[in-house]
Motif scaffolding. Structure first.
Motif, PDB file in Angstrom:
ATOM      1  N   THR A 132       0.840  -1.207   0.000  1.00  0.00           N
ATOM      2  CA  THR A 132       0.000   0.000   0.000  1.00  0.00           C
ATOM      3  C   THR A 132       0.874   1.255   0.000  1.00  0.00           C
ATOM      4  OG1 THR A 132      -1.745  -1.174   1.192  1.00  0.00           O
ATOM      5  CG2 THR A 132      -1.813   1.233   1.257  1.00  0.00           C
ATOM      6  N   ASP A 133       1.887   1.268   0.856  1.00  0.00           N
ATOM      7  CA  ASP A 133       2.770   2.438   0.920  1.00  0.00           C
ATOM      8  C   ASP A 133       3.566   2.606  -0.370  1.00  0.00           C
ATOM      9  OD1 ASP A 133       1.925   3.237   3.364  1.00  0.00           O
ATOM     10  OD2 ASP A 133       3.629   2.457   4.484  1.00  0.00           O
ATOM     11  N   ALA A 134       3.971   1.487  -0.965  1.00  0.00           N
ATOM     12  CA  ALA A 134       4.711   1.576  -2.232  1.00  0.00           C
ATOM     13  C   ALA A 134       3.864   2.267  -3.296  1.00  0.00           C
ATOM     14  CB  ALA A 134       5.122   0.182  -2.703  1.00  0.00           C
ATOM     15  N   ILE A 135       2.583   1.951  -3.305  1.00  0.00           N
ATOM     16  CA  ILE A 135       1.691   2.580  -4.288  1.00  0.00           C
ATOM     17  C   ILE A 135       1.480   4.053  -3.955  1.00  0.00           C
ATOM     18  CG2 ILE A 135      -0.693   2.585  -5.132  1.00  0.00           C
ATOM     19  CD1 ILE A 135      -0.593  -0.516  -4.789  1.00  0.00           C
ATOM     20  N   ARG A 136       1.248   4.332  -2.685  1.00  0.00           N
ATOM     21  CA  ARG A 136       1.037   5.733  -2.272  1.00  0.00           C
ATOM     22  C   ARG A 136       2.269   6.587  -2.552  1.00  0.00           C
ATOM     23  NH1 ARG A 136       0.152   5.961   3.689  1.00  0.00           N
ATOM     24  NH2 ARG A 136      -0.309   8.144   3.263  1.00  0.00           N
ATOM     25  N   PHE A 137       3.428   5.959  -2.594  1.00  0.00           N
ATOM     26  CA  PHE A 137       4.681   6.691  -2.826  1.00  0.00           C
ATOM     27  C   PHE A 137       4.692   7.302  -4.226  1.00  0.00           C
ATOM     28  CE2 PHE A 137       9.397   6.499  -3.712  1.00  0.00           C
ATOM     29  CZ  PHE A 137       9.750   7.485  -2.799  1.00  0.00           C
ATOM     30  N   VAL A 138       3.947   6.707  -5.160  1.00  0.00           N
ATOM     31  CA  VAL A 138       3.969   7.173  -6.554  1.00  0.00           C
ATOM     32  C   VAL A 138       2.604   7.715  -6.991  1.00  0.00           C
ATOM     33  CG1 VAL A 138       4.414   6.496  -8.953  1.00  0.00           C
ATOM     34  CG2 VAL A 138       5.796   5.521  -7.099  1.00  0.00           C
ATOM     35  N   VAL A 139       1.536   7.051  -6.561  1.00  0.00           N
ATOM     36  CA  VAL A 139       0.198   7.422  -7.028  1.00  0.00           C
ATOM     37  C   VAL A 139      -0.547   8.113  -5.888  1.00  0.00           C
ATOM     38  CG1 VAL A 139      -1.986   6.539  -7.907  1.00  0.00           C
ATOM     39  CG2 VAL A 139       0.158   5.466  -8.614  1.00  0.00           C
ATOM     40  N   PRO A 140      -1.026   9.343  -6.111  1.00  0.00           N
ATOM     41  CA  PRO A 140      -1.643  10.090  -5.015  1.00  0.00           C
ATOM     42  C   PRO A 140      -3.095   9.699  -4.787  1.00  0.00           C
ATOM     43  CG  PRO A 140      -1.636  11.425  -6.977  1.00  0.00           C
ATOM     44  CD  PRO A 140      -0.976  10.118  -7.345  1.00  0.00           C
TER      45      PRO A 140
ATOM     46  N   PRO B 175      -5.942   6.744   0.427  1.00  0.00           N
ATOM     47  CA  PRO B 175      -5.701   5.390   0.948  1.00  0.00           C
ATOM     48  C   PRO B 175      -6.926   4.495   0.787  1.00  0.00           C
ATOM     49  CG  PRO B 175      -4.806   7.017   2.459  1.00  0.00           C
ATOM     50  CD  PRO B 175      -5.542   7.787   1.387  1.00  0.00           C
TER      51      PRO B 175
ATOM     52  N   ARG C  48       9.267   3.643 -11.296  1.00  0.00           N
ATOM     53  CA  ARG C  48       9.318   3.961  -9.857  1.00  0.00           C
ATOM     54  C   ARG C  48       8.313   3.114  -9.087  1.00  0.00           C
ATOM     55  NH1 ARG C  48       7.706   9.533  -8.825  1.00  0.00           N
ATOM     56  NH2 ARG C  48       8.095   8.901  -6.679  1.00  0.00           N
ATOM     57  N   LEU C  49       7.113   2.978  -9.639  1.00  0.00           N
ATOM     58  CA  LEU C  49       6.075   2.189  -8.961  1.00  0.00           C
ATOM     59  C   LEU C  49       6.486   0.723  -8.871  1.00  0.00           C
ATOM     60  CD1 LEU C  49       3.245   1.902  -7.744  1.00  0.00           C
ATOM     61  CD2 LEU C  49       2.344   1.704 -10.068  1.00  0.00           C
TER      62      LEU C  49
ATOM     63  N   ALA D 120       9.182   0.267  -6.293  1.00  0.00           N
ATOM     64  CA  ALA D 120       8.671   0.428  -4.924  1.00  0.00           C
ATOM     65  C   ALA D 120       7.916  -0.821  -4.489  1.00  0.00           C
ATOM     66  CB  ALA D 120       7.779   1.663  -4.839  1.00  0.00           C
TER      67      ALA D 120
ATOM     68  N   LEU E 188       2.831  11.441  -8.181  1.00  0.00           N
ATOM     69  CA  LEU E 188       3.629  12.278  -7.291  1.00  0.00           C
ATOM     70  C   LEU E 188       5.037  12.367  -7.843  1.00  0.00           C
ATOM     71  CD1 LEU E 188       2.318  10.776  -3.974  1.00  0.00           C
ATOM     72  CD2 LEU E 188       1.960  13.114  -4.783  1.00  0.00           C
TER      73      LEU E 188
ATOM     74  N   GLN F  30       7.624   6.020   1.498  1.00  0.00           N
ATOM     75  CA  GLN F  30       6.348   6.593   1.918  1.00  0.00           C
ATOM     76  C   GLN F  30       6.253   6.576   3.439  1.00  0.00           C
ATOM     77  OE1 GLN F  30       4.206   8.115   0.193  1.00  0.00           O
ATOM     78  NE2 GLN F  30       2.514   8.305   1.644  1.00  0.00           N
TER      79      GLN F  30
ATOM     80  N   GLY G  69      -6.863   0.684   1.884  1.00  0.00           N
ATOM     81  CA  GLY G  69      -6.239   1.747   2.655  1.00  0.00           C
ATOM     82  C   GLY G  69      -5.351   1.216   3.760  1.00  0.00           C
TER      83      GLY G  69
END
Lengths: 187, 187, 187, 187, 187, 187
Positions: free
Chosen positions: A25-33, A36, B19-20, B23, B64, B132, F54
């Motif tokens: 989940t965090d890996a995705i959030r790191f790139v895609v806004p 959550p 990047r995705l 990650a 992002l 993240q 999430g």
């Protein structure tokens, strides 16, 4: 969206699967806004008989332990001066670097080096962060130090940050930064 | 194994997808000790017309930006004393904490504070790590400082580490630790 | 049911994908007695930027050529006595075994060996079967031989079967069985 | 890559799933020159309640038996002259073709035909290959024959190859080629 | 959750895919009380070369037209007394049932039957609902009627509901209920 | 084709999964004119530990009850004049509209209203259809009425259709159309 499907061999505990799901989940959030709430992770667990690589069934490798937990247990053992317990967390070839000191490789060297610097020190944590590095896991923990100087006067609120590398469940490297010298210079 | 399938709306660049993918690969490696060669990541890109949430098609949110790149550009601008460029990377409400200083909120305050401390400083990087965090992205960068003291004598090899929080492409927080005081005390 | 999803890197031709889909369909039919109509194969093609193994994008390897086609072209060239064309289909280390002969490694040896046996021979095919063997592809082709004996009398309807091993698009081995001796003995 | 996902109804044994996984792996290797290590097969088993075709749940059909095993058991029974056991492997309408003989439909006809040809024969196997044909499964088995001629002299090392068609677990057709006539002619 | 993946052959328009996605979303909501926001539908479109059933590639059948639109166009044509246009929407074997009338099969019969009942009628729609029935699509449309009685006095606000069956894009059956008799009896 | 994969949290009964599978099958048939035999639905059930939205595991919400069953039980209770049982199916704010009557909100009002109209009435069903509407489920049921007028004479074969809205397992609205007035006017 995004939706992540992770196929893995059955055999991981619920806690390990939760760690995996959060890391993805965090890996995705790191790139895609994405919010959550909109990020879905689904684990598909395959029994060994349902999975083949190269025509051969495989067994799951045991999950890596939580490196943040390993670091915290090590630091707690150090704070309690339980050196045997602390040593058990260290890999062969462990090195540590403290402000103003040459790299050290043993806890005994650290104890000897710190003796003229402070009588004891306790850590209060503001945050711990762990993630996968180039080789193994990396853990950062930061907060403030309190304790006593060799002359018995107390100190507190001195900022610190420690960086650890953890491979195969053992700590291979510790780097420490803090404001002790700053505080001593400008108390 | 594991195999990760990531379904996302079409619209991300190859660099963003790389990047995705990395990650997600690292997220898996963080928990499952698989050889990197055995970790497969497949992206399934859906056109907006191929994806619905709640019966409604969706558009992809812009990716992002790479927070490590933002931090590096900010630090380069600071080193070049290009304060306008540096300021463009900062979010409203930005705060920074340096050793021995109260938190500061403007680059002018930082410049004023640093003047009696050193004439100039340059960073040599040993490593940068981005991931993240609980809220936004976190970037750590570490290495050694070189430069001149106010009296014109040179220094070098002083360890530092900076921690940044980056949200929505802007730096919201910078925390700095280094051995400057240690070196000044025990040159 | 069953439903097969095959994820592969984009870059294969429609013909190659048809060959792959049929091979997978047959693989399923080999074990599961489903009506062919009920066996679904879906190919998901990933662009290189949509696929990573070990955090690295990959390029598709060129598809293996159809081994049944290679064998047929080789046999046609042999029948036309176009030895140069035939030789182009053979791998280094090629060996062939014919009834009553020691293994041979060159087409010239084969020509010499066959001269006292028949003036010429033509193959009429009843069936060709190709599949993946332990190492490379295996091709069986069977049918009947016609031609002339060295004395000019004609023959026909003599059963034969040839087995070929094909690796990397080249024939590494040919084994031949037929009823020539049987027919000569009991014409 | 490639990665194959096979969805099938729950109810197959581990052995049957292994056969299926290997057949699919080979089907992919037949077209895509990936290293075996890079070919992943994942089985998703659906319980009958998790699967519908045309709005109707389905039950799994029993897996087809391994045709290579059926052929081998048939050949072993023939070698042991256990004709009842051998007959149990044959489908209605079974036909067999041997070198120099008209097609036969019963084992008794085969025994009668072979009597003047050899006293007994034993097979030594060099290889067996099984795959899905146009209708049913096809099995090839090849190696060398040993035994005794009717006059009591021994023979050995005579090449043979048998081709079988197997449908619904029963042998429908056997075609045999060998070098017996060759050897008799040029002993 | 739930997440629906629909694999279909490429060739449907965006409008048709939207209709499909909404129908699947509603199908899920019909059983699972998830918030609409949590229901994800992803379409995976396969080119004909990426899809096989029974080892054969397939072409997509043209999508069925929106039955609600067909019904509405038919009713509009009837209201405009454009009988040719209306007739084009009717299947062979079409039957319609109105309150107090035997089933009719032609629009002319309907016109003749309605003449003593009202001079003209207009529909005001409160709702239209379309879904898949046992055989074809079913459309319900309901609202109120206004118009003039044969004596020239106006009426309005009379409730009605029509049920249609639509197969292959043509209306096969219409059933009508309304409160005309009720209103006439208790004006 | 099409093939639908539905991923949902484990916890639904076989009956509920069958309802879901049929609803999805019908949703596809509503747009794509595939033979039912060619429409495959596969449910992938995830345990709560195998699913995250999430970064948080989720529990399955109980399935919605079959609205057609609720409506039928309500109508049966009404026919049996078991008003307490019937009332249990009604939501707060329930309203019902009958031919020639202002909207009513209680069963007692309905009983009072119907008394001068008929002594009793029984429904014979020709068809019931249920599907997801904009808000909740919608159920249509149609057929013919039989019973006795207040004067004791019998009637039968009077067409009716009822429309229900069902939300959260409770009936929120009932709309009724029938030919009673038509029949009384033109018996």
């Amino acid at each position: 969206m995004p939706v992540a499907e992770i196929h893995l061999i059955e055999g991981y505990s619920d806690t390990e699967k939760t760690r995996l799901g959060r890391a993805v989940t965090d890996a995705i959030r790191f790139v895609v806004p994405a919010a959550p709430e909109a990020i879905t992770v689904m684990l598909h667990e395959r029994k060994p008989g349902q999975y083949m690589r190269g025509g051969t069934h495989r067994s799951p490798a045991p999950a890596l332990p939580d490196p943040a937990l390993i670091v915290r247990q090590y630091l707690d053992a150090m704070e309690a001066r339980d050196l045997d317990a602390a040593r058990a967390f260290l890999a062969d070839g462990f090195t540590m670097t403290f402000p103003g000191a040459a790299p050290m490789t043993t806890l005994d060297a650290l104890i000897a080096w710190s003796k003229p610097r402070y009588a004891f020190v306790r850590k209060s944590y503001d945050g711990t962060e762990a993630f996968q590095g180039a080789e193994g896991a990396v853990v950062y923990t930061r907060g403030t130090l309190s304790g006593e100087w060799p002359d018995g006067t107390a100190f507190e609120g001195i900022r610190f940050i420690d960086r650890f590398e953890v491979t195969g469940g053992k700590i291979t490297r510790q780097d420490v930064w803090n404001d002790i010298a700053e505080v001593k210079e400008h108390p």
